[in-house]
Design a protein around this motif. Structure first.
Motif, PDB file in Angstrom:
ATOM      1  N   PRO A 119     102.366 -10.008 161.493  1.00  7.83           N
ATOM      2  CA  PRO A 119     101.040 -10.634 161.409  1.00  7.83           C
ATOM      3  C   PRO A 119     100.748 -11.276 160.050  1.00  7.83           C
ATOM      4  O   PRO A 119      99.971 -12.228 159.972  1.00  7.83           O
ATOM      5  CB  PRO A 119     100.076  -9.473 161.686  1.00  7.83           C
ATOM      6  N   ASP A 120     101.378 -10.808 158.998  1.00 11.40           N
ATOM      7  CA  ASP A 120     101.186 -11.425 157.678  1.00 11.40           C
ATOM      8  C   ASP A 120     101.696 -12.867 157.657  1.00 11.40           C
ATOM      9  O   ASP A 120     101.186 -13.702 156.912  1.00 11.40           O
ATOM     10  CB  ASP A 120     101.890 -10.613 156.586  1.00 11.40           C
ATOM     11  N   LYS A 121     102.700 -13.145 158.472  1.00  8.65           N
ATOM     12  CA  LYS A 121     103.234 -14.516 158.550  1.00  8.65           C
ATOM     13  C   LYS A 121     102.229 -15.445 159.239  1.00  8.65           C
ATOM     14  O   LYS A 121     102.158 -16.627 158.911  1.00  8.65           O
ATOM     15  CB  LYS A 121     104.572 -14.532 159.302  1.00  8.65           C
ATOM     16  N   VAL A 122     101.461 -14.916 160.176  1.00  8.86           N
ATOM     17  CA  VAL A 122     100.417 -15.710 160.821  1.00  8.86           C
ATOM     18  C   VAL A 122      99.356 -16.073 159.783  1.00  8.86           C
ATOM     19  O   VAL A 122      98.852 -17.192 159.762  1.00  8.86           O
ATOM     20  CB  VAL A 122      99.802 -14.942 162.013  1.00  8.86           C
ATOM     21  N   LYS A 123      99.058 -15.133 158.902  1.00  6.75           N
ATOM     22  CA  LYS A 123      98.100 -15.390 157.819  1.00  6.75           C
ATOM     23  C   LYS A 123      98.607 -16.513 156.912  1.00  6.75           C
ATOM     24  O   LYS A 123      97.844 -17.395 156.527  1.00  6.75           O
ATOM     25  CB  LYS A 123      97.876 -14.108 157.022  1.00  6.75           C
ATOM     26  N   VAL A 124      99.898 -16.498 156.593  1.00  6.69           N
ATOM     27  CA  VAL A 124     100.496 -17.571 155.785  1.00  6.69           C
ATOM     28  C   VAL A 124     100.324 -18.909 156.499  1.00  6.69           C
ATOM     29  O   VAL A 124      99.953 -19.916 155.889  1.00  6.69           O
ATOM     30  CB  VAL A 124     101.999 -17.285 155.508  1.00  6.69           C
ATOM     31  N   LEU A 125     100.566 -18.928 157.800  1.00  3.54           N
ATOM     32  CA  LEU A 125     100.421 -20.139 158.605  1.00  3.54           C
ATOM     33  C   LEU A 125      98.981 -20.663 158.548  1.00  3.54           C
ATOM     34  O   LEU A 125      98.750 -21.843 158.257  1.00  3.54           O
ATOM     35  CB  LEU A 125     100.817 -19.854 160.054  1.00  3.54           C
ATOM     36  N   VAL A 126      98.026 -19.798 158.812  1.00  3.31           N
ATOM     37  CA  VAL A 126      96.617 -20.206 158.823  1.00  3.31           C
ATOM     38  C   VAL A 126      96.190 -20.708 157.442  1.00  3.31           C
ATOM     39  O   VAL A 126      95.516 -21.739 157.328  1.00  3.31           O
ATOM     40  CB  VAL A 126      95.716 -19.039 159.309  1.00  3.31           C
ATOM     41  N   GLU A 127      96.596 -20.005 156.393  1.00  2.89           N
ATOM     42  CA  GLU A 127      96.244 -20.440 155.031  1.00  2.89           C
ATOM     43  C   GLU A 127      96.853 -21.801 154.711  1.00  2.89           C
ATOM     44  O   GLU A 127      96.218 -22.637 154.062  1.00  2.89           O
ATOM     45  CB  GLU A 127      96.666 -19.397 154.015  1.00  2.89           C
ATOM     46  N   ALA A 128      98.082 -22.044 155.169  1.00  6.41           N
ATOM     47  CA  ALA A 128      98.743 -23.329 154.924  1.00  6.41           C
ATOM     48  C   ALA A 128      97.977 -24.462 155.634  1.00  6.41           C
ATOM     49  O   ALA A 128      97.806 -25.554 155.069  1.00  6.41           O
ATOM     50  CB  ALA A 128     100.194 -23.289 155.401  1.00  6.41           C
TER      51      ALA A 128
END
Length: 193
Positions: A178-187
């Motif tokens: 789920p932390d990778k989804v956060k990276v995606l959304v922030e990008a």
């Protein structure tokens, strides 16, 4: 799954039903379509802002079989959604090369997976519908820098085109942190500011 009895790698029994007993197949599909329409109507009455319809197994069909055995039922559902004047998104996994058919489905937005470039998809549909997609969800297994680079690449290709919704080219799988989804959304947010 009703016909196969379990998950299948090729949906052999269902595809066989289309050929050997087309009347039974179409009766089953109409029953399912009516049920989906009822469900969608309830969702709309409950206040949803949009409806997205998924056909995640269309890639098992030839173009001719898809056009005859799936598309008419998708159109029925979309026609019902359109009567409520809310956006309807159609996602057909593996259907990128059928966009010439799908753009006439009545959907406002076509979701595309990673098997077709957004640029090629835009050429196929013109300005007739909006596009949604198409980042390969497996990118979320990569380093943060790869995720950010992939987001920027997609967004830069579509910065001058109205009617684009950033999305994955299919769902998130259980192996995604789920932390990778956060990276995606922030990008995505950083690119939009």
């Amino acid at each position: 799954y009703m016909v196969e009895g379990k998950p299948s790698k090729d949906y052999r029994n269902l595809r066989s039903l289309m050929f050997s007993e087309p009347d039974h197949y179409h009766k089953l599909m109409q029953t399912l379509t009516n049920s989906i329409i009822s469900y969608v109507n309830q969702q709309i009455e409950s206040g949803v802002d949009a409806i997205q319809i998924f056909d995640t197994n269309a890639a098992f069909l030839s173009r001719e079989m898809f056009e005859k055995n799936s598309l008419p039922y998708l159109k029925q559902i979309i026609d019902k959604v359109n009567k409520f004047d809310i956006p309807c998104i159609l996602f057909v996994k593996g259907g990128g090369y059928w966009l010439d058919l799908l753009k006439h489905s009545g959907a406002n937005v076509l979701g595309v997976d990673w098997t077709i470039s957004l640029k090629e998809a835009r050429i196929k549909v013109g300005d007739s519908v909006a596009l949604q997609g198409n980042l390969d969800p497996k990118i979320l297994l990569e380093e943060d820098s790869v995720i950010k680079e992939s987001v920027l690449k997609i967004l830069s290709e579509f910065k001058d085109f109205p009617g684009y919704i950033f999305n994955l080219g299919h769902g998130i799988t259980p192996d995604i942190n789920p932390d990778k989804v956060k990276v995606l959304v922030e990008a995505i947010r950083e690119a939009g500011s």
